[in-house]
Design a protein around this motif. Structure first.
Motif, PDB file in Angstrom:
ATOM      1  N   PHE A   1       0.694  -1.229   0.199  1.00 28.45           N
ATOM      2  CA  PHE A   1       0.041  -0.119  -0.140  1.00 28.45           C
ATOM      3  C   PHE A   1       0.864   1.260   0.080  1.00 28.45           C
ATOM      4  N   ARG A   2       0.730   2.196  -0.814  1.00 32.34           N
ATOM      5  CA  ARG A   2       1.230   3.346  -0.887  1.00 32.34           C
ATOM      6  C   ARG A   2       0.484   4.633  -1.318  1.00 32.34           C
ATOM      7  N   ASN A   3       0.584   5.593  -0.478  1.00 37.58           N
ATOM      8  CA  ASN A   3      -0.272   6.798  -0.740  1.00 37.58           C
ATOM      9  C   ASN A   3       0.235   7.785  -1.849  1.00 37.58           C
TER      10      ASN A   3
ATOM     11  N   VAL B   1      -3.873   0.993 -14.088  1.00 39.70           N
ATOM     12  CA  VAL B   1      -3.369   0.475 -13.212  1.00 39.70           C
ATOM     13  C   VAL B   1      -1.916   0.373 -12.778  1.00 39.70           C
ATOM     14  N   PHE B   2      -1.371   1.047 -13.566  1.00 33.55           N
ATOM     15  CA  PHE B   2       0.085   1.283 -13.653  1.00 33.55           C
ATOM     16  C   PHE B   2       0.677   1.653 -12.264  1.00 33.55           C
ATOM     17  N   ARG B   3       0.028   2.623 -11.494  1.00 32.11           N
ATOM     18  CA  ARG B   3       0.503   3.030 -10.207  1.00 32.11           C
ATOM     19  C   ARG B   3      -0.787   3.111  -9.435  1.00 32.11           C
ATOM     20  N   THR B   4      -1.167   2.465  -8.375  1.00 36.43           N
ATOM     21  CA  THR B   4      -2.297   2.345  -7.527  1.00 36.43           C
ATOM     22  C   THR B   4      -1.951   2.564  -6.075  1.00 36.43           C
ATOM     23  N   LEU B   5      -3.059   2.732  -5.487  1.00 36.97           N
ATOM     24  CA  LEU B   5      -2.815   2.764  -3.879  1.00 36.97           C
ATOM     25  C   LEU B   5      -2.600   1.635  -3.430  1.00 36.97           C
ATOM     26  N   GLU B   6      -3.265   0.526  -3.699  1.00 38.71           N
ATOM     27  CA  GLU B   6      -2.747  -0.746  -3.358  1.00 38.71           C
ATOM     28  C   GLU B   6      -2.708  -1.697  -4.767  1.00 38.71           C
ATOM     29  N   PHE B   7      -1.641  -2.586  -4.448  1.00 38.83           N
ATOM     30  CA  PHE B   7      -1.002  -3.120  -5.432  1.00 38.83           C
ATOM     31  C   PHE B   7      -0.679  -4.442  -4.885  1.00 38.83           C
ATOM     32  N   GLU B   8      -0.004  -5.464  -5.987  1.00 39.92           N
ATOM     33  CA  GLU B   8       0.752  -6.562  -5.366  1.00 39.92           C
ATOM     34  C   GLU B   8       1.892  -6.675  -5.929  1.00 39.92           C
ATOM     35  N   GLN B   9       2.872  -7.249  -5.050  1.00 39.88           N
ATOM     36  CA  GLN B   9       4.251  -7.458  -5.288  1.00 39.88           C
ATOM     37  C   GLN B   9       4.495  -8.964  -5.444  1.00 39.88           C
ATOM     38  N   MET B  10       5.368  -9.278  -5.969  1.00 41.56           N
ATOM     39  CA  MET B  10       6.017 -10.733  -5.795  1.00 41.56           C
ATOM     40  C   MET B  10       7.618 -10.275  -5.750  1.00 41.56           C
TER      41      MET B  10
ATOM     42  N   GLN C   1       8.877   3.103 -18.494  1.00 41.79           N
ATOM     43  CA  GLN C   1       8.928   3.226 -17.239  1.00 41.79           C
ATOM     44  C   GLN C   1       8.987   1.845 -16.638  1.00 41.79           C
ATOM     45  N   GLU C   2       9.288   2.121 -15.414  1.00 40.95           N
ATOM     46  CA  GLU C   2       9.462   0.913 -14.431  1.00 40.95           C
ATOM     47  C   GLU C   2       8.608  -0.080 -14.301  1.00 40.95           C
ATOM     48  N   LEU C   3       9.360  -1.425 -14.825  1.00 31.66           N
ATOM     49  CA  LEU C   3       8.223  -2.553 -14.742  1.00 31.66           C
ATOM     50  C   LEU C   3       8.766  -3.382 -13.279  1.00 31.66           C
ATOM     51  N   TYR C   4      10.139  -3.630 -13.524  1.00 30.54           N
ATOM     52  CA  TYR C   4      10.737  -4.510 -12.246  1.00 30.54           C
ATOM     53  C   TYR C   4      11.589  -3.998 -11.679  1.00 30.54           C
ATOM     54  N   GLY C   5      12.038  -4.021 -10.596  1.00 31.86           N
ATOM     55  CA  GLY C   5      13.592  -3.595  -9.785  1.00 31.86           C
ATOM     56  C   GLY C   5      14.497  -4.708  -9.378  1.00 31.86           C
ATOM     57  N   LEU C   6      15.567  -4.361  -9.442  1.00 25.62           N
ATOM     58  CA  LEU C   6      16.517  -5.449  -8.955  1.00 25.62           C
ATOM     59  C   LEU C   6      17.463  -4.483  -8.086  1.00 25.62           C
TER      60      LEU C   6
ATOM     61  N   PRO D   1      15.136  -9.281  -6.298  1.00 31.87           N
ATOM     62  CA  PRO D   1      14.345  -8.947  -7.448  1.00 31.87           C
ATOM     63  C   PRO D   1      12.855  -8.631  -7.218  1.00 31.87           C
ATOM     64  N   THR D   2      12.152  -7.569  -7.661  1.00 32.78           N
ATOM     65  CA  THR D   2      10.779  -7.256  -7.297  1.00 32.78           C
ATOM     66  C   THR D   2      10.174  -7.028  -8.732  1.00 32.78           C
ATOM     67  N   PHE D   3       8.888  -7.644  -8.285  1.00 39.17           N
ATOM     68  CA  PHE D   3       8.011  -7.579  -9.603  1.00 39.17           C
ATOM     69  C   PHE D   3       6.636  -7.241  -9.055  1.00 39.17           C
ATOM     70  N   GLY D   4       5.941  -6.434  -9.706  1.00 40.89           N
ATOM     71  CA  GLY D   4       4.743  -5.884  -9.602  1.00 40.89           C
ATOM     72  C   GLY D   4       3.768  -6.631 -10.474  1.00 40.89           C
ATOM     73  N   VAL D   5       2.838  -7.169  -9.748  1.00 44.24           N
ATOM     74  CA  VAL D   5       1.693  -8.079 -10.274  1.00 44.24           C
ATOM     75  C   VAL D   5       0.985  -7.495 -11.247  1.00 44.24           C
ATOM     76  N   THR D   6       0.469  -6.341 -10.604  1.00 48.21           N
ATOM     77  CA  THR D   6      -0.553  -5.495 -11.505  1.00 48.21           C
ATOM     78  C   THR D   6      -0.049  -4.683 -12.666  1.00 48.21           C
ATOM     79  N   ARG D   7       1.006  -4.148 -12.291  1.00 46.18           N
ATOM     80  CA  ARG D   7       1.967  -3.815 -13.408  1.00 46.18           C
ATOM     81  C   ARG D   7       2.282  -4.529 -14.610  1.00 46.18           C
ATOM     82  N   THR D   8       2.540  -5.879 -14.201  1.00 43.47           N
ATOM     83  CA  THR D   8       2.724  -7.088 -15.081  1.00 43.47           C
ATOM     84  C   THR D   8       1.490  -7.218 -15.960  1.00 43.47           C
TER      85      THR D   8
END
Ligand code: ATP
Length: 460
Positions: free
Chosen positions: A199-201, A209-218, A284-289, A326-333
């Motif tokens: 969750f991020r304000n 859904v690129f950037r949302t208040l609540e999202f999922e990470q893997m 734009q950022e999809l994933y980060g390492l 390694p971090t991946f956004g589910v909703t951005r995916t």
């Protein structure tokens, strides 16, 4: 053209039940979305594929599922209470709140990551930057805005205390490091993986859904010896790239971008992002390492007073492991996958003849759709029901008996169903059906008894 693509995706998502604006009957809530039946299925398929790739088929990565609300000391130790900030300015005229770094980047096409609020304020004043909503230059100074969502715990007034909704999933992993080491005695290097909500304000210009208040990470915290970090970092770059390709994302739409020194997060010594060429604002950022050093374990050990280290029996040595994450956004995916899969075929006159989602079959919400050729012939419908019942226990299967078969194919194409099975008069005679392929539109006759083996083979 590209803006147009985004509108088409948003509209398809709403119409066909992938993504709905959240609480729409009450006027909605900015940057909040709900996932409909097909979106929920697509998300589940993304998560399952990720879990299978990085946990299920690997010996040295353990999965876990931690709580969203933790003791607030977790977020003090992690540095998020003091450092997890975005620089914001307000428009004094229309009251719009704007990310100061994004305003500079979008207006001047320069990188502004890592600049302090004072530096951003200076640039905004000097270049006379305008509010993107109303065009006014009457903007406040940039100031820091913490992204953590706060809530209070406790049912009796005056005994409540503040807690945070997790701003990233990885802290659950660090605070359980000792538990996992005690339960499984893993050999270093090893990883711990988690999928879950964060969750991020956030203030955002509303890119769906690129950037949302609540999202999922893997996320995976990969615990290593310090001296190995560069090799491990390179290894994960390769694995992440392979994963992105497995999703059907075109390589020319992907690139690595290293963070500059000023841009690095408070915990990171090196970070690189996989960027995707989204239709808004290009890459734009999809994933980060990130190489997070021993920052998190050391800080949690300090704040909790607990020993968070690893005893290496081979070298007879105790040390605090370092971490590559390694971090991946589910909703951005989900968004990138839909953008890459969306295809419009045109006829000789240049008119759109077919819209389809060329999703990799293992990601497609429905794997198969079953059609009785004529809905008003009970013997055909009964046979089709038999085929449908047989398939749906193994594959997420759609049933469609409305309108002509051509229309049914188009409906399934649009949501990415890879195969359509039609039951016709011949089926009643010889137990064969036609299987139509989404991409080639080729139709092949198969015996009903071979269908499952055929689809299993195509999905693996
Ligand atoms: P950004 O620079 O886009 O804000 P970040 O660097 O803050 O992202 P991380 O903290 O690295 O993001 O989060 C890991 C991943 O989670 C990102 O690569 C992205 O896929 C996803 N993510 C981050 N913030 C959001 C958000 N607000 N909505 C959807 N996905 C997000």
């Amino acid at each position: 053209m590209t803006e147009d693509l985004m509108q088409k995706i948003v509209s398809l998502c709403k119409r066909r039940g992938f993504v709905y604006p959240n609480s729409e009957i009450y006027g909605g809530l900015s940057n909040a979305y709900d996932y409909g039946p097909l979106g929920a299925e697509l998300l589940r398929n993304i998560r399952n594929l990720w879990w299978k790739t990085f946990v299920g088929t690997r010996e040295n990565i353990y999965g876990m599922d931690g709580a969203i609300i933790s003791n607030p000391k977790v977020w003090e130790a992690s540095g998020h209470v003091t450092n997890f900030n975005d620089p914001l300015v307000d428009c004094k005229d229309c009251k719009e709140r704007i990310r100061a770094d994004h305003l500079v980047e979008d207006s001047l096409k320069i990188s502004a990551g890592g600049k302090t609020p004072a530096e951003l304020t200076e640039i905004i004043k000097e270049k006379n930057l305008k509010c993107p909503k109303c065009g006014s230059t009457n903007l406040t100074e940039a100031r820091k805005f913490n992204l953590l969502f706060k809530t209070s715990l406790g049912s009796v007034e005056n005994t409540t205390f503040d807690v945070y909704l997790r701003g990233e999933t990885d802290q659950n992993i660090y605070v359980n490091f000792k538990n996992i080491v005690d339960s499984f005695s893993p050999k270093i290097p090893f990883g711990v993986a988690q999928i879950g909500k964060a969750f991020r304000n956030e203030i955002t210009p509303g890119n769906f859904v690129f950037r949302t208040l609540e999202f999922e990470q893997m996320e995976i915290e990969y615990f290593i010896r310090e001296e190995d970090w560069e090799n491990v970092f390179e290894e994960w770059k390769g694995l992440m790239w392979e994963w992105a390709k497995e999703l059907g994302l075109e390589e020319e739409k992907l690139r690595w971008r290293a963070h500059s020194k000023e841009e690095l997060s408070h915990y990171s010594k090196r970070t690189e992002d996989i960027e995707y060429d989204f239709p808004f604002g290009s890459f734009q950022e999809l994933y980060g390492l990130a190489y997070r050093t021993d920052f998190d374990l050391t800080n949690h050990a300090k704040f909790s007073g607990q020993e968070l280290s690893y005893f290496d029996t081979k070298e007879n040595k105790r040390f605090v492991p370092h971490v590559v994450e390694p971090t991946f956004g589910v909703t951005r995916t989900l968004l990138a996958v839909l953008l890459s899969a969306f295809t419009e075929e045109k006829d000789e006159m240049g008119e759109i003849s077919r819209t389809l989602l060329k999703l990799p079959p293992n990601l497609a919400p429905y794997k198969v759709a079953v059609f009785p050729l004529m809905a008003n012939r009970p013997e055909i419908t009964a046979k089709a029901r038999e085929v449908y019942d047989g398939l749906k226990t193994n594959f997420y299967t759609a049933w469609d008996d409305a309108g002509n078969v051509g229309k049914r194919y188009r409906r399934q194409d649009e949501i990415g169903t890879p195969w359509c099975v039609t039951i016709d008069y011949q089926t009643l005679e010889d137990d064969t059906v036609t299987v139509r392929d989404r991409d080639s539109m080729e139709q092949i006759r198969f015996s009903i008894k071979d269908l499952k083996t055929h689809f299993f083979a195509l999905l693996n």
